[in-house]
Design a protein around this motif. Structure first.
Motif: not given
Length: 60
Positions: A50-54
């Motif tokens: 995933a590109p980030d936690v969100t």
């Protein structure tokens, strides 16, 4: 079981490998502050990055 792992540094990478081999983990998604590192770890263990936690949390 679906698992989301946040952090793919030294310890996170180790945990990603263990989780990827666990027979009850059907889906593993990893995220890190450095998206390239998350992608590299994901590729190494057969997980999804995933590109980030969100984005990781949005897959729940």
């Amino acid at each position: 079981m679906r698992i989301g792992l946040i952090g793919t540094g030294r310890i996170g990478s180790f945990h990603a490998g263990v989780l990827a081999r666990h027979p009850e983990v059907g889906s593993l998604v990893v995220a890190d502050a450095d998206p390239a590192r998350a992608a590299a770890v994901a590729a190494a263990v057969g997980a999804e990055a995933a590109p980030d936690v969100t984005a990781l949390l949005g897959r729940a």
